[in-house]
Design a protein around this motif. Structure first.
Motif, PDB file in Angstrom:
ATOM      1  N   LEU A 208       9.326   6.144 -10.138  1.00 32.01           N
ATOM      2  CA  LEU A 208      10.223   6.286  -9.295  1.00 32.01           C
ATOM      3  C   LEU A 208       9.857   6.889  -8.085  1.00 32.01           C
ATOM      4  N   LEU A 209       8.890   7.727  -7.881  1.00 32.41           N
ATOM      5  CA  LEU A 209       8.591   8.015  -6.630  1.00 32.41           C
ATOM      6  C   LEU A 209       8.043   6.708  -5.767  1.00 32.41           C
ATOM      7  N   LEU A 210       7.238   5.823  -6.223  1.00 35.81           N
ATOM      8  CA  LEU A 210       7.023   4.447  -5.665  1.00 35.81           C
ATOM      9  C   LEU A 210       8.292   3.636  -5.340  1.00 35.81           C
ATOM     10  N   LEU A 211       8.906   3.476  -6.148  1.00 39.95           N
ATOM     11  CA  LEU A 211      10.062   2.579  -5.852  1.00 39.95           C
ATOM     12  C   LEU A 211      10.996   2.927  -4.824  1.00 39.95           C
ATOM     13  N   ARG A 212      11.244   4.273  -4.821  1.00 37.28           N
ATOM     14  CA  ARG A 212      12.008   4.964  -3.917  1.00 37.28           C
ATOM     15  C   ARG A 212      11.741   4.654  -2.479  1.00 37.28           C
ATOM     16  N   THR A 213      10.125   4.289  -2.260  1.00 35.93           N
ATOM     17  CA  THR A 213       9.872   4.201  -0.939  1.00 35.93           C
ATOM     18  C   THR A 213       9.884   2.854  -0.591  1.00 35.93           C
ATOM     19  N   LEU A 214      10.331   1.670  -1.614  1.00 36.84           N
ATOM     20  CA  LEU A 214      10.130   0.533  -1.105  1.00 36.84           C
ATOM     21  C   LEU A 214      11.376  -0.053  -0.496  1.00 36.84           C
ATOM     22  N   GLY A 215      12.624   0.280  -0.695  1.00 39.46           N
ATOM     23  CA  GLY A 215      13.827  -0.229   0.185  1.00 39.46           C
ATOM     24  C   GLY A 215      14.236  -1.312  -0.556  1.00 39.46           C
ATOM     25  N   ILE A 216      14.390  -1.382  -2.023  1.00 35.48           N
ATOM     26  CA  ILE A 216      14.823  -2.585  -2.864  1.00 35.48           C
ATOM     27  C   ILE A 216      16.226  -3.171  -2.476  1.00 35.48           C
TER      28      ILE A 216
ATOM     29  N   VAL B 110       0.793  -1.091   0.153  1.00 37.25           N
ATOM     30  CA  VAL B 110       0.175  -0.017   0.046  1.00 37.25           C
ATOM     31  C   VAL B 110       0.977   1.163   0.099  1.00 37.25           C
ATOM     32  N   ALA B 111       0.793   2.196  -1.264  1.00 31.35           N
ATOM     33  CA  ALA B 111       1.524   3.192  -1.099  1.00 31.35           C
ATOM     34  C   ALA B 111       0.587   4.333  -1.551  1.00 31.35           C
ATOM     35  N   ASP B 112       0.346   5.539  -0.780  1.00 30.36           N
ATOM     36  CA  ASP B 112      -0.392   6.796  -1.012  1.00 30.36           C
ATOM     37  C   ASP B 112      -1.731   6.369  -1.146  1.00 30.36           C
ATOM     38  N   GLY B 113      -2.338   5.266  -0.487  1.00 25.96           N
ATOM     39  CA  GLY B 113      -3.486   4.842  -0.495  1.00 25.96           C
ATOM     40  C   GLY B 113      -3.836   3.886  -1.577  1.00 25.96           C
ATOM     41  N   ARG B 114      -2.959   3.303  -2.229  1.00 30.84           N
ATOM     42  CA  ARG B 114      -3.140   2.613  -3.322  1.00 30.84           C
ATOM     43  C   ARG B 114      -2.512   1.269  -3.174  1.00 30.84           C
ATOM     44  N   LEU B 115      -3.114   0.126  -3.731  1.00 28.69           N
ATOM     45  CA  LEU B 115      -2.600  -1.140  -3.691  1.00 28.69           C
ATOM     46  C   LEU B 115      -1.860  -1.669  -4.762  1.00 28.69           C
ATOM     47  N   TYR B 116      -0.700  -2.057  -4.592  1.00 29.76           N
ATOM     48  CA  TYR B 116       0.296  -2.523  -5.842  1.00 29.76           C
ATOM     49  C   TYR B 116       0.707  -4.051  -5.463  1.00 29.76           C
TER      50      TYR B 116
ATOM     51  N   GLU C 189      18.962  -6.879  -2.949  1.00 32.40           N
ATOM     52  CA  GLU C 189      19.117  -8.131  -3.356  1.00 32.40           C
ATOM     53  C   GLU C 189      20.046  -8.761  -2.538  1.00 32.40           C
ATOM     54  N   HIS C 190      19.586  -9.991  -2.333  1.00 32.11           N
ATOM     55  CA  HIS C 190      20.558 -11.002  -1.441  1.00 32.11           C
ATOM     56  C   HIS C 190      20.766 -12.416  -1.971  1.00 32.11           C
ATOM     57  N   ASP C 191      21.559 -13.038  -1.494  1.00 26.24           N
ATOM     58  CA  ASP C 191      21.976 -14.272  -2.307  1.00 26.24           C
ATOM     59  C   ASP C 191      20.769 -15.405  -2.508  1.00 26.24           C
ATOM     60  N   ASP C 192      19.660 -15.098  -1.647  1.00 25.25           N
ATOM     61  CA  ASP C 192      18.373 -15.900  -1.814  1.00 25.25           C
ATOM     62  C   ASP C 192      17.305 -15.348  -2.229  1.00 25.25           C
ATOM     63  N   GLY C 193      17.509 -13.999  -2.764  1.00 23.60           N
ATOM     64  CA  GLY C 193      16.275 -13.389  -3.109  1.00 23.60           C
ATOM     65  C   GLY C 193      16.200 -11.873  -2.952  1.00 23.60           C
ATOM     66  N   ILE C 194      15.072 -11.111  -3.517  1.00 21.55           N
ATOM     67  CA  ILE C 194      14.974  -9.691  -3.283  1.00 21.55           C
ATOM     68  C   ILE C 194      14.047  -9.393  -2.031  1.00 21.55           C
ATOM     69  N   THR C 195      14.332  -8.510  -1.349  1.00 18.16           N
ATOM     70  CA  THR C 195      13.677  -7.881  -0.083  1.00 18.16           C
ATOM     71  C   THR C 195      12.986  -6.536  -0.377  1.00 18.16           C
ATOM     72  N   LEU C 196      11.993  -6.153   0.393  1.00 19.69           N
ATOM     73  CA  LEU C 196      11.566  -4.980   0.241  1.00 19.69           C
ATOM     74  C   LEU C 196      11.451  -4.509   1.813  1.00 19.69           C
ATOM     75  N   THR C 197      11.961  -3.296   2.007  1.00 16.24           N
ATOM     76  CA  THR C 197      11.789  -2.475   3.268  1.00 16.24           C
ATOM     77  C   THR C 197      11.111  -1.132   3.051  1.00 16.24           C
ATOM     78  N   PRO C 198       9.570  -1.364   3.387  1.00 15.49           N
ATOM     79  CA  PRO C 198       8.976   0.172   2.785  1.00 15.49           C
ATOM     80  C   PRO C 198       9.179   1.227   3.860  1.00 15.49           C
ATOM     81  N   ASP C 199       9.082   2.203   3.375  1.00 16.72           N
ATOM     82  CA  ASP C 199       9.203   3.493   4.233  1.00 16.72           C
ATOM     83  C   ASP C 199       7.962   4.066   4.711  1.00 16.72           C
ATOM     84  N   ALA C 200       7.669   3.616   5.894  1.00 17.59           N
ATOM     85  CA  ALA C 200       6.527   4.042   6.625  1.00 17.59           C
ATOM     86  C   ALA C 200       6.338   5.276   6.689  1.00 17.59           C
ATOM     87  N   SER C 201       7.422   6.277   6.722  1.00 21.30           N
ATOM     88  CA  SER C 201       7.183   7.605   7.149  1.00 21.30           C
ATOM     89  C   SER C 201       6.821   8.382   5.431  1.00 21.30           C
TER      90      SER C 201
END
Length: 234
Positions: free
Chosen positions: A118-126, A36-42, A128-140
């Motif tokens: 770009l505005l969306l992806l900058r808030t996702l905290g992408i 959920v980003a800016d009230g929208r679901l992705y 990459e690790h040896d076993d996959g990709i993680t996201l750390t969304p920016d709650a602020s």
């Protein structure tokens, strides 16, 4: 006797799942999460590097409109035209692909320019690790995960396995009786709307569904799961 094969796959929410069994565990996995980003679901999907190419090919995308370095990987976008028969209008969804060294992340955005991407992806905290990709969304920034991510993996002779963290929504679906005891939790058998069987594996830290495929003998699934060690490891 210890299982002959073991593999770990990391979900987009950062949880890693380890599978060990005397089965073919060599096939890649994908992870899906809703944000959920800016009230929208992705919805975003991560998988091996080839996932991005496969999705682009399935949409008829042969060339991307933009390409730039972004958060340690390469970001590509391509906008296509599709006729929405239900809405009776032409839509112009944008395919968004983030490509890392070994893994890729894919989503589609509607009525979005490159600046919106770009505005969306900058808030996702992408990351990459040896076993996959993680996201750390920016709650602020008002971005959060809508629910735990899942990992989906095809295991020959067992079926299509979807695993994630157990939620209250999951546990209320369980029948009142006890399931079959297996090393990774309790195993329940149920039926899909089309009459095909499927299985639910309920553990303290993992919830998984197993849908038999063409090479699966449903009656053998309980024995195969009894030899499966499935756990969340981080």
């Amino acid at each position: 006797m210890a299982p002959s094969a073991a593999v770990e796959h990391r979900a987009l929410d950062g949880i890693a799942y380890r599978l060990a069994a005397d089965l073919d565990l060599s096939r890649p996995a994908t992870s899906v999460v809703e944000v959920v980003a800016d009230g929208r679901l992705y919805e975003l999907t991560a998988g091996p590097a080839a996932l991005a190419e496969a999705v682009a090919a399935s949409l008829g995308v042969t060339a991307f409109d933009s390409e730039l370095a972004f958060q340690g990987g390469t970001l590509r976008t391509a906008t296509t035209s599709e006729y929405d028969a239900q809405a009776q209008q032409v839509e112009n969804p944008t395919l968004v692909v983030w490509q890392g060294r070994r893994f890729s992340l894919v989503t589609r955005l509607y009525r979005a320019a490159l600046t919106d991407v770009l505005l969306l992806l900058r808030t996702l905290g992408i990351a990459e690790h040896d076993d996959g990709i993680t996201l750390t969304p920016d709650a602020s920034a008002g971005t959060r995960l809508a629910r735990p991510a899942t990992v989906v993996k095809e295991v020959p002779t067992l079926g299509l396995v979807e695993m994630g963290r157990p939620t209250r929504e999951h546990t209320v679906q369980l029948p009142p009786w006890q399931g079959a005891s297996v090393p990774s939790g309790e195993l329940f058998r149920d039926t899909l709307s089309d009459g095909r069987p499927f299985f639910v594996l309920s553990g303290s830290a993992v919830w998984a569904t197993i849908v038999p495929l063409a090479d699966t003998t449903a009656d053998r699934v309980p024995a195969l799961v009894d030899g499966l060690d499935l756990r969340a490891v981080g």
